[in-house]
Design an enzyme around this catalytic site. Structure first.
Site: not given
Length: 526
Positions: A452, A427, A417-418, A414-415
């Protein structure tokens, strides 16, 4: 007749040149890709269109069917609860009915938002003298320039490697701590929107400078290894270097007047069309760094894939989407979401599970619609707009997360770039240090949970752990989603993903709003 023949010949030449230009563009792209892969900066970008663009050819929207079904079901459940409260509980004692009537009058008529408030909020009139949010945003250039100067010093061997990396670490840690300290100490001078903007910009800068420092470190290590190999033994020749040598030889032949057969392009003309790659340390320039800071990516490379022109029609579409999308989000937030959040305070404080569930479902619909609009506005409209203006060719800002059958797949798609940043800079380095993949995944979720919480608690000046807990809860939820996917089929796994998105966010909003009101306005309420 000779004039007509001449015209036909010219048309054939134009058609032939167009065909050759397309073939030549593909050849240039392929050659540039091969050259970029031989660079030490571990490139992760390639020319791609976003999935919602017609040119992407993507047509798998199965997950959206599940989303529509789940959204209709939740809306029906909310309506059942509302009717239950209105008509079934009406048979309760009179004092309870009177209290319930007062509550519903408060829900229906007590909340209205002045449209002028948006202008007040967005222009920063709620801030103290001097506009502290703008001052903090301007100050963010200081750690950026410190980072660039340290990289130049390290490339020139003016300072030891260890001392330079220590300065980098302190610089990016202080970068994150500055908004926390300033907003906590001088919080009364910051508006909510201003504080959120500051935290978001500083968070993005933290990730980008981390990538910038790490990529330059890779290049520096590669450069030192190359020097050591040249000084100790004969350096081996890679395939890319051999190909580059052949290209240079062809260029020299082409400069002597040789022309490729049947095409009309000399070898020197061909190589001039291929962009020249930037090598370390030639990339340590303010223009290169500020291009990266503005580019719609978090992962730094010495040579980003770029487009050759700006598509004006595409650019105008994205601009209109940004303007219209901002107004839609503002309308949903002002007319639908704010009243629903405020109405949830009383039942949530009293821990009335029935009313809280009804408020949660009522809040879930506008919150989810606003989240979808915000996703499209940010990841498709705005990032494509920035990519088009900056000639940035990799538009893979999202994947088909709506078809995700488990939580892991959702967070990977879903994201983008992150996700790319987490895989490339967190990782993989953790795994290379000898840790297991599970440990690396937990570290990534812990890192994501911190930011977050950072983006929510610091602007609200309410330091709770609801966002952090929600992110860490994704790990056991992922296990449950995988079990449902394997035991009951992928559709049920996809439904669980949608349910966590639709219900998890409004529950978190209700908890933060409750704590924010109790913390800041408890005396007024009492």
């Amino acid at each position: 007749m000779s004039g007509e023949a001449h015209t036909a010949t010219e048309e054939n030449k134009v058609r032939y040149r167009r065909t050759q230009s397309v073939t030549r563009a593909e050849e240039i792209t392929k050659k540039e890709s091969v050259q970029r892969k031989s660079q030490p900066d571990k490139p992760c970008h390639r020319p791609r269109d976003s999935l919602f663009s017609w040119s992407s050819g993507f047509d798998n929207f199965t997950g959206l069917v599940n989303w529509g079904f789940l959204l209709l079901t939740m809306g029906g459940i909310r309506l059942v609860l509302e009717n239950f409260i209105k008509y079934v509980l009406a048979l309760m004692p009179p004092d309870y009915v009177q209290c319930l009537t007062v509550l519903f009058d408060f829900v229906r008529y007590g909340i209205r938002v002045d449209p002028v408030q948006w202008f007040t909020v967005l222009t920063g009139k709620g801030e103290g003298e001097g506009y502290p949010s703008l001052l903090l945003i301007s100050y963010s250039l200081v750690p950026v320039m410190i980072c660039l100067m340290m990289e130049r010093a390290l490339a020139s061997d003016l300072i030891p490697e260890g001392a330079g990396m220590a300065v980098h670490i302190i610089n990016i840690i202080v970068l994150v701590l500055i908004p926390m300290v300033v907003i906590h100490v001088k919080g009364q001078f910051f508006s909510l929107v201003g504080a959120m903007t500051v935290c978001f910009i500083y968070c993005i800068l933290f990730l980008k400078l981390w990538s910038y420092v790490q990529v330059n470190l890779w290049c520096r290590v590669q450069q030192k290894q190359s020097r050591h190999n040249r000084s100790g033994r004969r350096q081996s020749i890679t395939i890319a270097q051999l190909q580059n040598g052949r290209d240079q030889e062809h260029e020299r032949n082409g400069s002597n007047g040789s022309v490729t057969s049947g095409v009309g392009y000399s070898s020197s003309d061909k190589d001039k069309e291929v962009p020249t790659l930037v090598h370390y340390p030639d990339n340590l320039h303010p223009a290169d760094l500020f291009y990266f800071l503005l580019a719609p990516t978090l992962c730094y490379e010495l040579n980003f894939p770029k487009t050759t022109r700006i598509r004006k029609r595409f650019l105008i579409k994205r601009m209109l989407e940004v303007v219209i999308g901002v107004h839609i989000v503002m309308g949903l937030f002002q007319q639908w979401m704010i009243p629903s959040v405020r109405n949830s305070l009383v039942p949530f404080s009293n821990m009335d599970l029935t009313k809280t569930a009804e408020r949660l479902l009522k809040l879930a619909i506008p919150n989810h619609l606003m989240w979808l609009c915000f996703f499209y506005l940010t990841f498709h409209s705005f990032l494509n707009l920035m990519g088009e203006l900056l000639h940035f060719a990799d538009r893979n800002f999202y994947s088909d997360w709506w078809n995700a059958n488990n939580i892991d797949t959702f967070w990977r798609t879903w994201n983008m770039p992150v996700h790319k940043w987490c895989v490339r800079h967190l990782y993989i380095p953790v795994v290379e240090l000898g840790y297991s993949k599970l440990s690396a995944s937990v570290i990534v979720f812990f890192f994501s949970a911190f930011f977050h919480e950072y983006l929510v608690s610091v602007p609200l000046k309410t330091f709770k752990v609801w966002a952090f807990t929600g992110m860490m809860a994704q790990i056991p939820l992922s296990i449950v989603a995988k079990h449902m996917e394997t035991s009951y089929g992928p559709r049920w796994g996809n439904m669980l993903v949608w349910a966590s998105i639709i219900l998890g966010q409004p529950l978190c909003i209700m908890m933060y709003y409750h704590d924010y009101v109790i913390t800041n306005y408890n005396d007024v309420l009492v």
